[in-house]
Design an enzyme around this catalytic site. Structure first.
Site, short mmCIF file in Angstrom:
data_model
loop_
_atom_site.label_atom_id
_atom_site.label_comp_id
_atom_site.label_asym_id
_atom_site.label_seq_id
_atom_site.Cartn_x
_atom_site.Cartn_y
_atom_site.Cartn_z
N GLU A 16 0.83 -1.22 0.00
CA GLU A 16 0.00 0.00 0.00
C GLU A 16 0.86 1.26 0.00
OE1 GLU A 16 -0.10 -2.58 2.09
OE2 GLU A 16 -1.99 -2.66 3.19
N CYS A 45 -0.29 1.36 7.34
CA CYS A 45 -0.87 1.67 6.03
C CYS A 45 -2.20 2.40 6.18
CB CYS A 45 -1.02 0.39 5.22
SG CYS A 45 0.59 -0.34 4.81
#
Lengths: 148, 148
Positions: B58, B89
């Protein structure tokens, strides 16, 4: 015993990083990672310059320290940062299993504790080192922004 | 109406990224960022190769998308990721103010929700898209690791 390389000493190095961010018109937050009394990673906020929300001082310092060590864990290291880490940075610190995190000013709105996030259970937390200096630099930055 | 570029379509692209991670002996997680029906950022887990805990799929996809856009906010974008984001993330996604996050498999142990972390209030969440495929790839990876 006189301890020249104490938490305050390294927090002052983190503040120097924050000062660099200030001079680059970034929200002034700075960080260093220390291993065995030596700085092995530095970083200051670069989110504007890099156009990247992930470029927080802590993230850059963690990446630099891991590069230096050649390994992703920072188990015998301490991170010094002038402002309480956000949820992203606390999450990154969790993965590193870092021994100790020292921060200056608290962040009531965006700090990881307010977010309900957490550090690794093995990570020792120290807060409030050079809190006033860290806060003053941030306030000075936002005052100068409001004037513009 | 037939919608060729739906959530499943883009999650399959994220799965292709996860497959690349698998082939590089990394925990197989992949992500893409989509804006106006177009992939503007990709990433797959590189924590081992880069020796860096911040190199999650991510994070790399967010940075790539921000580079593409020339701005740090991803307000009209969607992130597709094969596994529920971790706290780091999710924290990064919070800062981007991304419109939508779609993930495949849940992460009961290290997922951001288990950590008490959160996404931005403006971010729509969709989960379970290609959950079985995402889970199977992860399980296959860990089975192959145990054999070694």
């Amino acid at each position: 015993m006189i301890e020249p390389f104490n938490d305050e000493y390294f927090m002052r190095k983190a503040l120097e990083e924050a000062q660099l961010a200030y001079e680059e018109d970034e929200i002034p937050v700075g960080a260093v990672v220390v291993s065995q009394g030596k700085i092995i990673g530095r970083g200051h906020n670069m989110t504007e310059r890099l156009n990247d929300v992930t470029a927080h001082a802590e993230m850059l310092a963690i990446t630099a320290a891991a590069n230096y060590l050649g390994g992703k864990y920072l188990r015998n290291c301490t991170l010094y940062v002038t402002l309480e880490p956000c949820s992203m940075c606390a999450g990154a610190l969790f993965w590193t299993q870092i021994s100790k995190v020292v921060f200056g000013a608290s962040d009531e709105k965006r700090g990881y504790r307010e977010f309900g996030s957490r550090l690794h259970p093995k990570t020792q937390l120290v807060e409030g080192i050079l809190r006033n200096e860290s806060t003053e630099l941030l306030q000075q930055f936002f005052r100068s922004k409001r004037k513009k």
